[in-house]
Design an enzyme around this catalytic site. Sequence first.
Site, PDB file in Angstrom:
ATOM      1  N   LYS A 101      36.548  43.314  24.824  1.00  0.00           N
ATOM      2  CA  LYS A 101      36.987  42.806  23.512  1.00  0.00           C
ATOM      3  C   LYS A 101      38.285  43.489  23.143  1.00  0.00           C
ATOM      4  CE  LYS A 101      35.207  40.011  20.334  1.00  0.00           C
ATOM      5  NZ  LYS A 101      34.187  38.974  20.579  1.00  0.00           N
ATOM      6  N   GLY A 212      34.870  29.100   9.261  1.00  0.00           N
ATOM      7  CA  GLY A 212      35.957  29.204  10.241  1.00  0.00           C
ATOM      8  C   GLY A 212      35.702  28.194  11.346  1.00  0.00           C
ATOM      9  N   ASN A 213      36.272  28.444  12.507  1.00  0.00           N
ATOM     10  CA  ASN A 213      36.137  27.491  13.610  1.00  0.00           C
ATOM     11  C   ASN A 213      34.666  27.215  13.952  1.00  0.00           C
ATOM     12  OD1 ASN A 213      36.968  25.911  15.936  1.00  0.00           O
ATOM     13  ND2 ASN A 213      36.288  27.641  17.137  1.00  0.00           N
ATOM     14  N   ALA A 214      33.883  28.277  14.118  1.00  0.00           N
ATOM     15  CA  ALA A 214      32.485  28.091  14.533  1.00  0.00           C
ATOM     16  C   ALA A 214      31.653  27.451  13.412  1.00  0.00           C
ATOM     17  CB  ALA A 214      31.888  29.433  14.951  1.00  0.00           C
ATOM     18  N   GLY A 215      31.738  27.991  12.213  1.00  0.00           N
ATOM     19  CA  GLY A 215      30.914  27.505  11.095  1.00  0.00           C
ATOM     20  C   GLY A 215      31.212  26.060  10.723  1.00  0.00           C
TER      21      GLY A 215
HETATM   22  N1  GLU Z   1      35.260  35.556  20.853  1.00  0.00           N
HETATM   23  C1  GLU Z   1      34.233  34.732  21.417  1.00  0.00           C
HETATM   24  C2  GLU Z   1      32.931  35.503  21.493  1.00  0.00           C
HETATM   25  O1  GLU Z   1      32.720  36.449  20.760  1.00  0.00           O
HETATM   26  C3  GLU Z   1      34.642  34.087  22.727  1.00  0.00           C
HETATM   27  C4  GLU Z   1      34.955  35.013  23.847  1.00  0.00           C
HETATM   28  C5  GLU Z   1      35.521  34.348  25.089  1.00  0.00           C
HETATM   29  O2  GLU Z   1      35.603  33.142  25.131  1.00  0.00           O
HETATM   30  O3  GLU Z   1      35.881  35.090  26.011  1.00  0.00           O
HETATM   31  O4  GLU Z   1      32.032  35.149  22.205  1.00  0.00           O
END
Ligand code: GLU
Length: 407
Positions: A101, A212-215
Amino acid sequence: MVFENAEKQLDKAKKHIKLAQETEETLKLPKESFAFSIPVRMDNGHLNVYQGFRVRYNDARGPTKGGIRYHPGVTLDEVTALAFWMTIKCAVIDIPYGGGKGGIIVDPHKLSKAELERLSRGWMRAASRIVGPQRDIPAPDVYTTPQIMAWMMDEYSTIVGQYSPAVITGKPLSVGGSLGRGYSTALGGYFSVREAVKKVHVGKKVAVQGFGNAGAHMARLMAQDGFTIVAVSDSKGGAHLDSGFDFKKLEDVKAKDGRVDAYPGSKKITNEQLLELDVDILVLAALENTVTKDNVSKVKAKMIVELANGPVTPEADDVFHKNGQFLIPDVLANSGGVCVSYFEWVQNLYGHYWTENNVNEKLEQKMVKEFNATFEIHKSKSVDMRTAAYVLALGRIDDSTKDKMKL
Ligand code: GLU
Protein backbone atom coordinates in the site's frame (compact mmCIF):
# COMPACT_ATOMS: atom_id res chain seq x y z
CA MET A 1 -3.63 2.60 15.97
CA VAL A 2 -4.97 0.85 12.88
CA PHE A 3 -2.16 -1.69 12.62
CA GLU A 4 -3.04 -2.91 16.11
CA ASN A 5 -6.49 -3.80 14.80
CA ALA A 6 -4.88 -5.83 12.02
CA GLU A 7 -2.68 -7.65 14.55
CA LYS A 8 -5.68 -8.48 16.71
CA GLN A 9 -7.52 -9.91 13.72
CA LEU A 10 -4.48 -12.02 12.83
CA ASP A 11 -4.09 -13.29 16.42
CA LYS A 12 -7.75 -14.26 16.53
CA ALA A 13 -7.48 -16.24 13.28
CA LYS A 14 -4.25 -17.96 14.38
CA LYS A 15 -6.24 -19.78 17.06
CA HIS A 16 -8.02 -21.67 14.28
CA ILE A 17 -5.11 -22.58 11.98
CA LYS A 18 -1.66 -24.00 12.63
CA LEU A 19 0.93 -21.96 10.75
CA ALA A 20 4.54 -22.87 10.11
CA GLN A 21 6.96 -20.99 12.33
CA GLU A 22 8.38 -19.34 9.17
CA THR A 23 4.94 -17.97 8.26
CA GLU A 24 4.29 -16.63 11.75
CA GLU A 25 7.62 -14.80 11.77
CA THR A 26 7.40 -13.31 8.28
CA LEU A 27 3.90 -12.00 8.93
CA LYS A 28 5.03 -10.01 11.98
CA LEU A 29 6.79 -7.20 10.10
CA PRO A 30 6.47 -5.55 6.70
CA LYS A 31 9.07 -6.73 4.19
CA GLU A 32 9.89 -3.15 3.19
CA SER A 33 8.64 0.24 4.44
CA PHE A 34 9.62 3.32 2.55
CA ALA A 35 8.92 6.89 3.72
CA PHE A 36 10.03 9.78 1.56
CA SER A 37 9.49 13.44 0.87
CA ILE A 38 8.07 14.82 -2.36
CA PRO A 39 9.02 18.40 -3.23
CA VAL A 40 6.31 20.05 -5.35
CA ARG A 41 6.46 23.47 -7.01
CA MET A 42 3.06 25.05 -6.37
CA ASP A 43 1.29 27.30 -8.86
CA ASN A 44 2.13 30.37 -6.73
CA GLY A 45 5.87 29.68 -6.92
CA HIS A 46 6.28 28.19 -3.41
CA LEU A 47 7.96 24.84 -2.94
CA ASN A 48 5.87 22.51 -0.74
CA VAL A 49 7.23 19.24 0.57
CA TYR A 50 4.78 16.36 1.06
CA GLN A 51 5.30 13.12 2.92
CA GLY A 52 4.87 9.92 0.87
CA PHE A 53 4.89 6.23 1.77
CA ARG A 54 5.04 2.78 0.22
CA VAL A 55 4.91 -0.40 2.28
CA ARG A 56 5.40 -3.89 0.83
CA TYR A 57 4.09 -6.12 3.57
CA ASN A 58 4.49 -9.68 2.36
CA ASP A 59 5.32 -11.25 -1.00
CA ALA A 60 5.02 -14.96 -0.26
CA ARG A 61 2.45 -15.43 -3.04
CA GLY A 62 3.72 -12.97 -5.65
CA PRO A 63 4.58 -9.31 -6.29
CA THR A 64 3.03 -6.96 -3.75
CA LYS A 65 -0.18 -5.21 -4.79
CA GLY A 66 -2.26 -2.39 -3.42
CA GLY A 67 -3.48 1.15 -3.88
CA ILE A 68 -2.15 4.61 -3.10
CA ARG A 69 -4.21 6.83 -0.78
CA TYR A 70 -4.18 10.64 -0.84
CA HIS A 71 -5.66 11.86 2.43
CA PRO A 72 -4.69 14.34 5.17
CA GLY A 73 -5.04 11.54 7.75
CA VAL A 74 -2.54 9.13 6.14
CA THR A 75 0.13 7.75 8.51
CA LEU A 76 2.79 5.06 8.18
CA ASP A 77 0.84 2.99 10.71
CA GLU A 78 -2.28 3.17 8.54
CA VAL A 79 -0.41 2.36 5.32
CA THR A 80 1.20 -0.63 7.06
CA ALA A 81 -2.20 -1.94 8.20
CA LEU A 82 -3.62 -1.44 4.71
CA ALA A 83 -0.64 -3.29 3.19
CA PHE A 84 -1.19 -6.16 5.62
CA TRP A 85 -4.89 -6.29 4.71
CA MET A 86 -3.95 -6.41 1.01
CA THR A 87 -1.79 -9.48 1.77
CA ILE A 88 -4.81 -11.22 3.27
CA LYS A 89 -7.21 -9.91 0.60
CA CYS A 90 -5.17 -11.12 -2.39
CA ALA A 91 -4.94 -14.55 -0.77
CA VAL A 92 -8.69 -14.67 0.02
CA ILE A 93 -9.60 -13.96 -3.60
CA ASP A 94 -6.75 -16.26 -4.67
CA ILE A 95 -4.77 -14.06 -7.04
CA PRO A 96 -0.97 -14.48 -7.25
CA TYR A 97 0.02 -11.39 -5.28
CA GLY A 98 1.29 -10.33 -1.91
CA GLY A 99 0.15 -7.10 -0.27
CA GLY A 100 1.36 -3.50 -0.41
CA LYS A 101 0.00 0.00 0.00
CA GLY A 102 1.07 3.59 -0.48
CA GLY A 103 -0.03 7.06 0.43
CA ILE A 104 0.60 10.77 0.61
CA ILE A 105 -0.42 13.06 3.46
CA VAL A 106 -2.40 15.59 1.45
CA ASP A 107 -5.90 16.90 0.83
CA PRO A 108 -5.94 16.57 -2.97
CA HIS A 109 -9.05 18.76 -3.23
CA LYS A 110 -6.93 21.74 -2.25
CA LEU A 111 -4.51 21.32 -5.17
CA SER A 112 -4.88 22.52 -8.74
CA LYS A 113 -4.80 19.88 -11.45
CA ALA A 114 -1.25 20.82 -12.43
CA GLU A 115 -0.11 20.62 -8.77
CA LEU A 116 -1.76 17.21 -8.47
CA GLU A 117 0.10 16.02 -11.55
CA ARG A 118 3.46 17.22 -10.18
CA LEU A 119 2.74 15.59 -6.81
CA SER A 120 1.74 12.29 -8.43
CA ARG A 121 4.77 12.20 -10.71
CA GLY A 122 6.90 13.07 -7.66
CA TRP A 123 5.47 10.09 -5.74
CA MET A 124 6.32 7.76 -8.61
CA ARG A 125 9.81 9.24 -9.06
CA ALA A 126 10.59 8.44 -5.43
CA ALA A 127 8.75 5.10 -5.37
CA SER A 128 10.23 3.92 -8.69
CA ARG A 129 12.97 2.26 -6.66
CA ILE A 130 10.47 0.02 -4.88
CA VAL A 131 7.67 -0.59 -7.42
CA GLY A 132 7.79 -2.54 -10.70
CA PRO A 133 5.61 -4.88 -12.79
CA GLN A 134 7.10 -7.98 -11.11
CA ARG A 135 7.85 -6.35 -7.78
CA ASP A 136 5.10 -4.07 -6.50
CA ILE A 137 2.08 -2.84 -8.44
CA PRO A 138 0.14 0.19 -7.13
CA ALA A 139 -3.47 1.15 -7.95
CA PRO A 140 -6.11 3.70 -6.90
CA ASP A 141 -7.40 3.97 -3.34
CA VAL A 142 -9.13 6.78 -1.42
CA TYR A 143 -9.05 10.05 -3.49
CA THR A 144 -6.79 8.69 -6.25
CA THR A 145 -8.11 8.33 -9.79
CA PRO A 146 -7.42 6.70 -13.18
CA GLN A 147 -5.92 10.04 -14.31
CA ILE A 148 -3.39 9.88 -11.46
CA MET A 149 -2.56 6.27 -12.43
CA ALA A 150 -1.90 7.44 -16.01
CA TRP A 151 0.52 10.17 -14.87
CA MET A 152 2.32 7.68 -12.64
CA MET A 153 2.54 5.06 -15.40
CA ASP A 154 3.97 7.70 -17.74
CA GLU A 155 6.54 8.81 -15.15
CA TYR A 156 7.65 5.23 -14.48
CA SER A 157 7.85 4.48 -18.22
CA THR A 158 10.09 7.54 -18.67
CA ILE A 159 12.38 6.46 -15.81
CA VAL A 160 12.86 2.90 -17.08
CA GLY A 161 12.80 3.90 -20.75
CA GLN A 162 10.05 1.43 -21.65
CA TYR A 163 6.29 1.66 -22.01
CA SER A 164 5.25 -0.10 -18.79
CA PRO A 165 1.49 -0.32 -18.31
CA ALA A 166 1.80 -3.35 -15.98
CA VAL A 167 3.50 -1.23 -13.28
CA ILE A 168 0.18 0.19 -12.09
CA THR A 169 -3.52 -0.72 -12.42
CA GLY A 170 -6.76 1.24 -12.44
CA LYS A 171 -5.55 3.18 -15.49
CA PRO A 172 -7.78 4.81 -18.10
CA LEU A 173 -8.68 2.46 -20.99
CA SER A 174 -6.53 4.44 -23.44
CA VAL A 175 -3.31 3.57 -21.60
CA GLY A 176 -3.93 -0.09 -20.81
CA GLY A 177 -6.78 0.03 -18.31
CA SER A 178 -9.30 -2.80 -18.13
CA LEU A 179 -12.97 -2.63 -18.94
CA GLY A 180 -14.95 -3.03 -15.74
CA ARG A 181 -12.16 -1.88 -13.38
CA GLY A 182 -13.92 1.41 -12.54
CA TYR A 183 -16.81 -0.30 -10.76
CA SER A 184 -15.21 -3.65 -9.90
CA THR A 185 -14.91 -3.03 -6.15
CA ALA A 186 -18.66 -2.43 -5.98
CA LEU A 187 -19.51 -5.27 -8.37
CA GLY A 188 -17.51 -7.72 -6.26
CA GLY A 189 -19.26 -6.36 -3.14
CA TYR A 190 -22.62 -6.77 -4.83
CA PHE A 191 -21.83 -10.40 -5.77
CA SER A 192 -20.88 -11.12 -2.17
CA VAL A 193 -24.16 -9.63 -0.89
CA ARG A 194 -26.08 -11.60 -3.52
CA GLU A 195 -24.46 -14.82 -2.24
CA ALA A 196 -24.91 -13.83 1.40
CA VAL A 197 -28.66 -13.22 1.15
CA LYS A 198 -29.08 -16.77 -0.19
CA LYS A 199 -27.74 -18.02 3.16
CA VAL A 200 -28.77 -15.33 5.62
CA HIS A 201 -32.27 -14.13 4.93
CA VAL A 202 -32.63 -10.40 5.37
CA GLY A 203 -34.91 -7.73 3.87
CA LYS A 204 -34.09 -5.22 1.14
CA LYS A 205 -33.70 -1.91 2.98
CA VAL A 206 -30.16 -0.60 2.58
CA ALA A 207 -28.08 2.30 3.97
CA VAL A 208 -24.78 3.19 2.31
CA GLN A 209 -22.19 5.19 4.23
CA GLY A 210 -19.73 6.82 1.82
CA PHE A 211 -20.52 7.89 -1.73
CA GLY A 212 -17.10 7.65 -3.36
CA ASN A 213 -16.32 5.31 -6.23
CA ALA A 214 -17.15 2.10 -4.34
CA GLY A 215 -20.20 3.35 -2.40
CA ALA A 216 -21.89 5.09 -5.34
CA HIS A 217 -21.56 2.09 -7.67
CA MET A 218 -22.71 -0.23 -4.89
CA ALA A 219 -25.85 1.85 -4.36
CA ARG A 220 -26.49 1.75 -8.11
CA LEU A 221 -25.98 -2.03 -8.45
CA MET A 222 -28.16 -2.80 -5.42
CA ALA A 223 -30.93 -0.42 -6.56
CA GLN A 224 -30.89 -2.09 -10.01
CA ASP A 225 -31.35 -5.48 -8.31
CA GLY A 226 -34.46 -4.39 -6.40
CA PHE A 227 -32.92 -3.29 -3.09
CA THR A 228 -34.28 -0.03 -1.67
CA ILE A 229 -31.55 2.48 -0.85
CA VAL A 230 -33.08 4.49 2.01
CA ALA A 231 -29.98 6.38 3.18
CA VAL A 232 -26.68 7.58 1.74
CA SER A 233 -23.94 9.86 3.01
CA ASP A 234 -20.66 11.49 2.05
CA SER A 235 -18.09 13.47 4.03
CA LYS A 236 -20.46 16.47 4.12
CA GLY A 237 -23.44 14.61 5.63
CA GLY A 238 -26.21 12.12 4.97
CA ALA A 239 -29.69 11.93 3.49
CA HIS A 240 -32.59 9.68 4.50
CA LEU A 241 -35.60 8.87 2.32
CA ASP A 242 -37.77 5.99 3.46
CA SER A 243 -39.36 5.46 0.05
CA GLY A 244 -35.90 4.99 -1.46
CA PHE A 245 -33.68 7.13 -3.68
CA ASP A 246 -33.90 7.28 -7.44
CA PHE A 247 -30.30 6.47 -8.26
CA LYS A 248 -30.07 8.56 -11.42
CA LYS A 249 -31.43 11.60 -9.60
CA LEU A 250 -29.06 11.00 -6.69
CA GLU A 251 -26.06 10.93 -9.02
CA ASP A 252 -27.19 14.18 -10.64
CA VAL A 253 -27.57 15.87 -7.24
CA LYS A 254 -24.08 14.74 -6.19
CA ALA A 255 -22.59 15.95 -9.49
CA LYS A 256 -24.35 19.31 -9.32
CA ASP A 257 -24.19 20.19 -5.59
CA GLY A 258 -21.18 18.09 -4.57
CA ARG A 259 -23.15 16.50 -1.70
CA VAL A 260 -25.85 13.83 -1.40
CA ASP A 261 -27.85 15.59 1.32
CA ALA A 262 -29.05 18.14 -1.25
CA TYR A 263 -31.42 15.45 -2.63
CA PRO A 264 -34.87 17.09 -2.79
CA GLY A 265 -37.42 15.77 -0.28
CA SER A 266 -34.88 13.79 1.78
CA LYS A 267 -34.19 14.32 5.47
CA LYS A 268 -30.68 15.51 6.41
CA ILE A 269 -28.92 13.14 8.84
CA THR A 270 -25.39 12.85 10.14
CA ASN A 271 -23.02 10.03 9.26
CA GLU A 272 -23.44 8.76 12.84
CA GLN A 273 -27.23 8.68 12.51
CA LEU A 274 -26.99 6.76 9.25
CA LEU A 275 -25.21 3.92 11.04
CA GLU A 276 -28.05 3.65 13.55
CA LEU A 277 -30.97 3.48 11.10
CA ASP A 278 -33.39 0.58 11.20
CA VAL A 279 -32.25 -1.04 7.92
CA ASP A 280 -31.57 -4.62 6.83
CA ILE A 281 -28.18 -4.07 5.21
CA LEU A 282 -25.57 -1.47 6.13
CA VAL A 283 -22.83 -0.86 3.57
CA LEU A 284 -19.72 0.82 5.02
CA ALA A 285 -17.86 2.51 2.18
CA ALA A 286 -15.91 5.32 3.86
CA LEU A 287 -12.85 4.98 6.11
CA GLU A 288 -11.41 2.92 8.99
CA ASN A 289 -12.77 2.80 12.53
CA THR A 290 -16.33 3.78 11.67
CA VAL A 291 -17.99 1.21 13.93
CA THR A 292 -16.19 0.84 17.27
CA LYS A 293 -17.02 -0.52 20.71
CA ASP A 294 -18.66 2.85 21.48
CA ASN A 295 -21.33 2.83 18.75
CA VAL A 296 -21.65 -0.85 17.76
CA SER A 297 -24.63 -1.49 20.02
CA LYS A 298 -26.60 1.18 18.14
CA VAL A 299 -26.20 -0.55 14.75
CA LYS A 300 -29.48 -2.34 13.97
CA ALA A 301 -28.69 -3.75 10.50
CA LYS A 302 -28.76 -7.55 10.25
CA MET A 303 -26.06 -7.58 7.59
CA ILE A 304 -22.99 -5.32 7.51
CA VAL A 305 -20.86 -5.06 4.37
CA GLU A 306 -17.34 -3.63 4.64
CA LEU A 307 -16.75 -2.04 1.25
CA ALA A 308 -14.10 0.24 2.79
CA ASN A 309 -10.95 -1.15 4.41
CA GLY A 310 -11.12 -1.60 8.17
CA PRO A 311 -14.38 0.21 9.04
CA VAL A 312 -15.25 -2.18 11.92
CA THR A 313 -12.83 -2.58 14.84
CA PRO A 314 -12.10 -6.01 16.39
CA GLU A 315 -14.11 -5.14 19.52
CA ALA A 316 -17.14 -4.23 17.40
CA ASP A 317 -16.67 -7.43 15.38
CA ASP A 318 -17.14 -9.51 18.51
CA VAL A 319 -20.38 -7.69 19.35
CA PHE A 320 -21.80 -8.25 15.85
CA HIS A 321 -20.90 -11.93 16.01
CA LYS A 322 -22.47 -12.34 19.47
CA ASN A 323 -25.67 -10.61 18.32
CA GLY A 324 -25.95 -12.74 15.18
CA GLN A 325 -25.41 -9.74 12.87
CA PHE A 326 -23.75 -11.10 9.72
CA LEU A 327 -20.66 -9.17 8.61
CA ILE A 328 -19.02 -9.58 5.20
CA PRO A 329 -15.42 -8.50 5.91
CA ASP A 330 -13.41 -6.03 3.81
CA VAL A 331 -10.85 -8.62 2.70
CA LEU A 332 -13.68 -10.44 0.93
CA ALA A 333 -16.34 -7.78 0.28
CA ASN A 334 -14.04 -5.28 -1.46
CA SER A 335 -11.67 -7.76 -3.09
CA GLY A 336 -13.36 -7.26 -6.49
CA GLY A 337 -11.23 -4.14 -7.03
CA VAL A 338 -7.88 -5.84 -6.72
CA CYS A 339 -9.23 -8.90 -8.53
CA VAL A 340 -9.94 -6.84 -11.66
CA SER A 341 -6.62 -5.04 -11.12
CA TYR A 342 -5.06 -8.48 -11.48
CA PHE A 343 -7.03 -9.01 -14.71
CA GLU A 344 -5.75 -5.62 -15.93
CA TRP A 345 -2.14 -6.61 -15.18
CA VAL A 346 -2.55 -9.94 -16.98
CA GLN A 347 -3.98 -8.11 -20.03
CA ASN A 348 -1.05 -5.64 -19.94
CA LEU A 349 1.51 -8.43 -19.79
CA TYR A 350 -0.16 -10.29 -22.67
CA GLY A 351 -0.93 -7.16 -24.70
CA HIS A 352 -4.36 -8.71 -25.32
CA TYR A 353 -7.58 -7.14 -24.06
CA TRP A 354 -10.82 -8.75 -22.91
CA THR A 355 -14.45 -7.71 -23.30
CA GLU A 356 -16.33 -6.17 -20.38
CA ASN A 357 -18.51 -9.29 -20.13
CA ASN A 358 -15.47 -11.49 -19.98
CA VAL A 359 -13.98 -9.44 -17.13
CA ASN A 360 -17.25 -9.37 -15.16
CA GLU A 361 -17.89 -13.09 -15.62
CA LYS A 362 -14.41 -13.95 -14.39
CA LEU A 363 -14.93 -11.66 -11.39
CA GLU A 364 -18.27 -13.26 -10.62
CA GLN A 365 -16.73 -16.75 -10.67
CA LYS A 366 -13.99 -15.66 -8.27
CA MET A 367 -16.35 -13.90 -5.87
CA VAL A 368 -18.86 -16.76 -5.74
CA LYS A 369 -16.14 -19.36 -5.20
CA GLU A 370 -14.29 -17.53 -2.45
CA PHE A 371 -17.45 -16.28 -0.72
CA ASN A 372 -18.63 -19.87 -0.45
CA ALA A 373 -15.22 -21.14 0.67
CA THR A 374 -15.23 -18.50 3.43
CA PHE A 375 -18.82 -19.29 4.39
CA GLU A 376 -17.97 -22.98 4.77
CA ILE A 377 -15.13 -22.22 7.18
CA HIS A 378 -17.47 -19.81 9.04
CA LYS A 379 -19.92 -22.70 9.52
CA SER A 380 -17.51 -25.57 10.12
CA LYS A 381 -15.33 -23.71 12.63
CA SER A 382 -18.15 -21.60 14.13
CA VAL A 383 -16.15 -18.40 13.64
CA ASP A 384 -17.18 -15.00 12.30
CA MET A 385 -16.77 -14.36 8.56
CA ARG A 386 -13.62 -12.25 9.02
CA THR A 387 -11.85 -14.96 10.97
CA ALA A 388 -13.02 -17.48 8.34
CA ALA A 389 -11.58 -15.34 5.53
CA TYR A 390 -8.30 -15.01 7.45
CA VAL A 391 -8.12 -18.77 7.97
CA LEU A 392 -8.66 -19.29 4.22
CA ALA A 393 -6.00 -16.69 3.32
CA LEU A 394 -3.47 -17.76 5.93
CA GLY A 395 -3.65 -21.36 4.72
CA ARG A 396 -2.68 -20.18 1.24
CA ILE A 397 0.07 -17.84 2.48
CA ASP A 398 1.40 -20.65 4.66
CA ASP A 399 1.63 -23.04 1.69
CA SER A 400 3.73 -20.57 -0.33
CA THR A 401 5.89 -19.56 2.62
CA LYS A 402 6.63 -23.16 3.54
CA ASP A 403 7.50 -24.14 -0.01
CA LYS A 404 9.96 -21.25 -0.30
CA MET A 405 11.46 -21.16 3.18
CA LYS A 406 11.09 -24.41 5.04
CA LEU A 407 14.12 -26.60 5.73
N1 GLU B 1 -7.24 0.15 -3.19
C1 GLU B 1 -7.98 -1.03 -3.52
C2 GLU B 1 -8.04 -1.96 -2.33
O1 GLU B 1 -7.90 -1.53 -1.20
C3 GLU B 1 -7.50 -1.69 -4.80
C4 GLU B 1 -6.10 -2.19 -4.79
C5 GLU B 1 -5.60 -2.70 -6.13
O2 GLU B 1 -6.36 -2.75 -7.07
O3 GLU B 1 -4.41 -3.04 -6.19
O4 GLU B 1 -8.32 -3.12 -2.45
